[in-house]
Design a protein around this motif. Structure first.
Motif: not given
Length: 161
Positions: A136-150
Motif C-alpha cells: 500500500c505504500g507504493l503507487d500502481d506504477d511502483e507496484r508493477e515495477l517492483l513485481q516485474r523486478l522481483v
C-alpha cells in the motif's frame, strides 16, 4: 573514525526515519515484506486446502496444460508423496480431478473442475487484494515495477549458471 559495526538509531544520529529506512538492508526489507505478504495471503487463502501451496497447485493446473501428477510435483518443487496428499485434498473439495492420460493409461492427468476454475478466480482476486494491502505504500506504477523486478530476479537466480 566511524564505527561501521554499530548501528545507531535515527534519533541518536540526528537523521530522519526515512534516512534510517534507506539504510535497512535488502534481506531485512524482503523479510518484513515476506512476513506481511505471508500473513495477508494466508488469510486470503483460508478456504483452499493447504493454503498457498494448494493455491499454487490449482493455479498450475488451471493455467498450464493438464499435467501429470509427477510432472506437476517436479515443476513446483513439491515432494511426490506430499503432492499425492495435496491432490487428494483438492479432489475431495471438488477443485481438481485425476483423469487417465490419453497416451498412457498408467499416467493420470490433473485437471481443474469448473468449480476449481471458479474458486481459483476468487482466490486470485483475494490474493491480489492482499498483495495490494502489503504494498500500500507504493503507487500502481511502483507496484508493477517492483513485481516485474522481483520476477526477473527470481527467474535469473533460479536459472542454471
Amino acid at each position: 573514525m566511524t564505527n561501521l559495526g554499530t548501528p545507531t538509531s535515527p534519533a541518536a544520529s540526528g537523521s530522519s526515519v526515512s534516512d534510517a529506512c534507506r539504510r535497512v538492508d535488502l534481506g531485512q526489507s524482503l523479510g518484513i515484506l515476506l512476513r506481511r505478504w505471508h500473513d495477508a495471503v494466508d488469510l486470503a487463502l483460508a478456504g483452499i486446502p493447504h493454503g498457498p501451496r494448494g493455491f499454487q497447485v490449482l493455479g498450475a493446473v488451471v493455467h498450464d496444460e493438464p499435467p501429470t501428477q509427477a510432472a506437476l510435483a517436479e515443476s513446483l518443487g513439491i515432494d511426490r508423496t506430499v503432492m499425492t496428499y495435496l491432490l487428494d485434498d483438492l479432489v475431495a473439495e471438488g477443485l481438481v480431478e485425476r483423469r487417465e492420460a490419453e497416451h498412457d493409461r498408467r499416467a493420470r492427468r490433473v485437471v481443474a473442475t469448473a468449480s476449481g476454475r471458479a474458486a481459483l478466480r476468487r482466490f486470485e482476486d483475494a490474493v491480489r487484494v492482499a498483495e495490494e494491502s502489503v504494498l500500500c505504500g507504493l503507487d500502481d506504477d511502483e507496484r508493477e515495477l517492483l513485481q516485474r523486478l522481483v520476477r526477473r530476479s527470481a527467474h535469473a537466480s533460479s536459472s542454471p549458471a
